[in-house]
Design an enzyme around this catalytic site. Structure first.
Site, PDB file in Angstrom:
ATOM      1  N   CYS A 197      -8.511   0.292  -6.462  1.00  0.00           N
ATOM      2  CA  CYS A 197      -7.355  -0.240  -7.177  1.00  0.00           C
ATOM      3  C   CYS A 197      -7.812  -0.997  -8.414  1.00  0.00           C
ATOM      4  O   CYS A 197      -7.087  -1.125  -9.382  1.00  0.00           O
ATOM      5  CB  CYS A 197      -6.544  -1.136  -6.262  1.00  0.00           C
ATOM      6  SG  CYS A 197      -7.598  -2.303  -5.406  1.00  0.00           S
ATOM      7  N   GLU A 207      -0.200  -5.554  -1.846  1.00  0.00           N
ATOM      8  CA  GLU A 207      -1.150  -5.380  -2.951  1.00  0.00           C
ATOM      9  C   GLU A 207      -1.060  -3.916  -3.361  1.00  0.00           C
ATOM     10  O   GLU A 207      -1.238  -3.024  -2.526  1.00  0.00           O
ATOM     11  CB  GLU A 207      -2.569  -5.761  -2.521  1.00  0.00           C
ATOM     12  CG  GLU A 207      -2.712  -7.248  -2.191  1.00  0.00           C
ATOM     13  CD  GLU A 207      -2.305  -8.179  -3.319  1.00  0.00           C
ATOM     14  OE1 GLU A 207      -2.453  -7.809  -4.509  1.00  0.00           O
ATOM     15  OE2 GLU A 207      -1.804  -9.278  -3.026  1.00  0.00           O
TER      16      GLU A 207
HETATM   17  P1  NAD Z   1      -0.012   5.292  -0.742  1.00  0.00           P
HETATM   18  O1  NAD Z   1       1.014   4.396  -1.302  1.00  0.00           O
HETATM   19  O2  NAD Z   1       0.154   6.766  -0.917  1.00  0.00           O
HETATM   20  O3  NAD Z   1      -0.156   5.060   0.835  1.00  0.00           O
HETATM   21  C1  NAD Z   1      -0.366   3.765   1.361  1.00  0.00           C
HETATM   22  C2  NAD Z   1       0.227   3.715   2.743  1.00  0.00           C
HETATM   23  O4  NAD Z   1       1.650   3.824   2.628  1.00  0.00           O
HETATM   24  C3  NAD Z   1      -0.214   4.861   3.645  1.00  0.00           C
HETATM   25  O5  NAD Z   1      -0.390   4.393   4.958  1.00  0.00           O
HETATM   26  C4  NAD Z   1       0.943   5.826   3.553  1.00  0.00           C
HETATM   27  O6  NAD Z   1       1.060   6.677   4.680  1.00  0.00           O
HETATM   28  C5  NAD Z   1       2.117   4.872   3.469  1.00  0.00           C
HETATM   29  N1  NAD Z   1       3.311   5.463   2.864  1.00  0.00           N
HETATM   30  C6  NAD Z   1       3.388   6.495   2.015  1.00  0.00           C
HETATM   31  N2  NAD Z   1       4.673   6.744   1.681  1.00  0.00           N
HETATM   32  C7  NAD Z   1       5.410   5.830   2.334  1.00  0.00           C
HETATM   33  C8  NAD Z   1       6.803   5.547   2.394  1.00  0.00           C
HETATM   34  N3  NAD Z   1       7.677   6.261   1.696  1.00  0.00           N
HETATM   35  N4  NAD Z   1       7.204   4.516   3.150  1.00  0.00           N
HETATM   36  C9  NAD Z   1       6.324   3.775   3.837  1.00  0.00           C
HETATM   37  N5  NAD Z   1       4.989   3.994   3.821  1.00  0.00           N
HETATM   38  C10 NAD Z   1       4.549   5.009   3.076  1.00  0.00           C
HETATM   39  O7  NAD Z   1      -1.427   4.816  -1.341  1.00  0.00           O
HETATM   40  P2  NAD Z   1      -2.859   5.449  -1.150  1.00  0.00           P
HETATM   41  O8  NAD Z   1      -2.952   6.704  -1.944  1.00  0.00           O
HETATM   42  O9  NAD Z   1      -3.245   5.482   0.290  1.00  0.00           O
HETATM   43  O10 NAD Z   1      -3.752   4.308  -1.822  1.00  0.00           O
HETATM   44  C11 NAD Z   1      -3.891   4.225  -3.215  1.00  0.00           C
HETATM   45  C12 NAD Z   1      -2.974   3.187  -3.823  1.00  0.00           C
HETATM   46  O11 NAD Z   1      -3.212   1.918  -3.217  1.00  0.00           O
HETATM   47  C13 NAD Z   1      -3.213   2.992  -5.303  1.00  0.00           C
HETATM   48  O12 NAD Z   1      -1.987   2.818  -5.963  1.00  0.00           O
HETATM   49  C14 NAD Z   1      -4.054   1.720  -5.348  1.00  0.00           C
HETATM   50  O13 NAD Z   1      -3.969   1.031  -6.576  1.00  0.00           O
HETATM   51  C15 NAD Z   1      -3.453   0.948  -4.224  1.00  0.00           C
HETATM   52  N6  NAD Z   1      -4.390  -0.057  -3.721  1.00  0.00           N
HETATM   53  C16 NAD Z   1      -4.195  -1.349  -4.097  1.00  0.00           C
HETATM   54  C17 NAD Z   1      -5.064  -2.339  -3.673  1.00  0.00           C
HETATM   55  C18 NAD Z   1      -4.887  -3.770  -4.101  1.00  0.00           C
HETATM   56  O14 NAD Z   1      -5.522  -4.638  -3.534  1.00  0.00           O
HETATM   57  N7  NAD Z   1      -4.041  -4.046  -5.075  1.00  0.00           N
HETATM   58  C19 NAD Z   1      -6.136  -2.004  -2.838  1.00  0.00           C
HETATM   59  C20 NAD Z   1      -6.285  -0.678  -2.449  1.00  0.00           C
HETATM   60  C21 NAD Z   1      -5.400   0.290  -2.897  1.00  0.00           C
END
Ligand code: NAD
Length: 541
Positions: free
Chosen positions: A327, A293
């Site tokens: 999100c 998501e």
């Molecule tokens: P992010 O993508 O920066 O991080 C999410 C997770 O991914 C973290 O644990 C992070 O450490 C990890 N990560 C970061 N870079 C990575 C890589 N290169 N490889 C593997 N893992 C990696 O997101 P965030 O800032 O923590 O959260 C915000 C984002 O999440 C927004 O885009 C939001 O829309 C989305 N979100 C979506 C939903 C949904 O249900 N659609 C819900 C909550 C948040």
């Protein structure tokens, strides 16, 4: 095993406490907040039921007071990632065979621990670590996580009850096996409930997991892990490892027993993970389940028949609660010219009363954004809007990171429906509004459909049923969660299963049976009672 068809408690949504002045819950959470804020919490990795401290640490600072330190978290290296995978695979031998009612008991207990003894702490940690007001913490860390745990137990039993038909000669049984291998869970900063649910939902279905929380949620992730331990999740079933995300993901995705990913976070990261899985496909024993998501560019559309106060309130709550870091947060709006003066007035009046500051002061509706990177990104878009002739900031537009990462609730008015802030996910308290001519409702809906790569949430405000219907049809593929006369945020487990399509994710609907089905690999068992002994069929004469 198999000594009864047990009924689980009927799942009900956890009531949201008010935290109004004078209530005991307000007193309790503020006490927990002060204690946690003034002590140093050390967050270890959890591998095979043990605290692991590597000495390689990061610091935990509240976004609303970033010079203040509330603790440290340990980071793992390749060794710890491999240890977590091995611990999970070892734990799988017993966990995958455990009777479902035992698994249900563990996660139902976790829900009750959050509802009772852990409520103030999990809320306080979310207020401190992710800068949520008490109301935002309560609906996330307490209520939503409790709901995920309770409803998923019920959904699990509903899935198990779905069985094929049998005849008198053969009995057909469908067994919902956990995946063969381990599940990798990668969680975002913005919801403590999501952080807990991604590993818990997979584990509930009999899987073992390696969980990587966000660097910016470690304090509340620590409390979640404590709850899982106290609830009785056995060693190795949920292993929490914080490590460099790129290194950790490479290690995990190159393991032959990698069986699935349960991801929530940004679109770019998810796409990179999917690409790596594709490149490694010959490595794996099974085709991995990929559930993600991701981002959104969620919209509010008003029709000329809408009530301006409702539209303005939908925008204010939808765009600015939790600083627009949901999100589902509204970040683009389309308002008809005839309605705009009234909507603009209400919007400015409402926003002018919003207070921003520490969540400890409960008169604040907004607090800080999560980190400096986010603050700087938002500031640069705001600065650009101040320069561009096609954009005008009509309220907000100021920011200050001297104490915390504070960005004012900001409304940009644009004459260009494809202006960058109409298309790009900013993930902060900024909404961009495009005013359309009343007669152009149909072409405006087409514009909404074509403007963004995302399809997470959207809302239509109208008193005209034909206009609602027209939008519902025209925007069919623009949102996985679609709201009529309501804001586009605030989905509740058991009521509005959540998830989006297009670049917003695989739409496997967290908090529903659809999601749990991704964590099982059914085995069909046919048992024949009188087995044939001659290959010849009657037609052979
Ligand atoms: P992010 O993508 O920066 O991080 C999410 C997770 O991914 C973290 O644990 C992070 O450490 C990890 N990560 C970061 N870079 C990575 C890589 N290169 N490889 C593997 N893992 C990696 O997101 P965030 O800032 O923590 O959260 C915000 C984002 O999440 C927004 O885009 C939001 O829309 C989305 N979100 C979506 C939903 C949904 O249900 N659609 C819900 C909550 C948040």
């Amino acid at each position: 095993m198999g000594k009864g068809f047990f009924n689980v408690p009927v799942a009900v949504n956890e009531p949201i406490k008010s935290y109004a002045p004078g209530t005991p819950e307000r007193e309790e959470v503020l006490t927990a907040y002060k204690k946690m804020f003034n002590e140093q919490t050390e967050v270890p990795l959890y591998i095979n039921g043990k605290d692991v401290k590597t000495g390689d640490t990061g610091t935990i600072q509240p976004p609303h007071d970033h010079k203040h330190k509330v603790g440290t978290y340990h980071k793992g290296g390749k060794k710890e990632v491999q240890q977590a995978i091995s611990a999970a695979l070892e734990a799988r031998k017993k966990w995958s065979q455990m009777a479902w009612e035992q698994r249900a008991g563990i996660f139902l207990k976790a829900a009750e621990l959050i509802a009772g003894p852990y409520r103030a702490r999990i809320n306080a940690s979310t207020m401190i670590n992710q800068s949520k007001t008490i109301f935002q913490a309560e609906i996330d860390a307490a209520c939503e996580l409790i709901d995920f745990l309770r409803f998923n137990v019920q959904y699990m039993t509903e899935i198990y009850a779905e069985q094929p038909q049998s005849t008198s000669g053969a009995w057909n049984r469908l067994e919902y096996r956990p995946l063969e291998g381990f599940v990798y869970c990668v969680t975002p900063f913005n919801f403590t409930a999501i952080a807990g649910n991604l590993p818990a939902s997979a584990a509930l279905m009999g899987n073992v997991t390696v969980w990587k929380p966000s660097d910016h949620q470690m304090l509340s992730a620590h409390i979640v892990m404590e709850i899982f331990k106290e609830a009785g999740v056995p060693p190795g079933v949920i292993n929490m490892v914080n490590a460099d995300p790129v290194m950790m993901t490479e290690e995990v995705l190159s393991h032959p027993d990698f069986a699935g990913i349960h991801f929530t976070g940004s679109t770019g990261v998810f796409k990179s993970i999917w690409t790596q899985i594709g490149a490694n496909i010959n490595t794996y024993k099974t085709y991995p389940r990929i559930v993600g998501e991701t981002g959104g560019k969620d919209f509010i559309v008003a029709h000329a028949s809408a009530i301006p106060e409702q539209v303005a309130t939908g925008i204010t709550r939808g765009a600015f609660e939790f600083q627009g870091q949901k999100c589902s947060a509204a970040s683009r709006a389309y308002i008809p010219r005839s309605l705009w003066p009234a909507v603009e007035k209400h919007l400015k009046d409402e926003i002018s009363t919003i207070k921003m500051g520490s969540p400890e002061d409960m008169s604040n509706f907004m607090t800080a954004v999560i980190h400096e990177g986010s603050f700087d990104k938002l500031a640069s878009y705001i600065d650009q809007a101040k320069k561009d002739s096609s954009a005008q900031i009509i309220t907000g537009g100021n920011y200050d990171k001297s104490k915390g990462y504070f960005v004012e609730p900001t409304v940009i008015l644009t004459t260009d429906p494809k202006y960058p802030t109409m298309e790009t996910e900013l993930f902060g308290p900024v909404i961009t509004i495009y005013v359309y001519e009343d007669a152009d409702y149909a072409s405006m809906l087409k514009l909404v459909d074509e403007t963004s790569i995302y399809a997470l949430t959207g809302a239509i405000f109208s008193q005209d049923r034909y206009a609602l219907e027209q939008a519902t049809v025209a925007l069919e593929n623009c949102a996985g969660n679609f709201y009529l006369n309501d804001k586009c945020t605030g989905a509740v487990v058991g009521q509005q299963p959540f998830g989006g399509a297009r670049a917003s994710g695989t739409n496997d609907k967290a908090g529903s049976k659809l999601n749990l089905l991704r964590w099982v690999s059914p085995r069909m068992i046919k048992e024949t009672f009188v087995t044939p002994t001659d290959y010849r069929y009657p037609f052979l004469g």
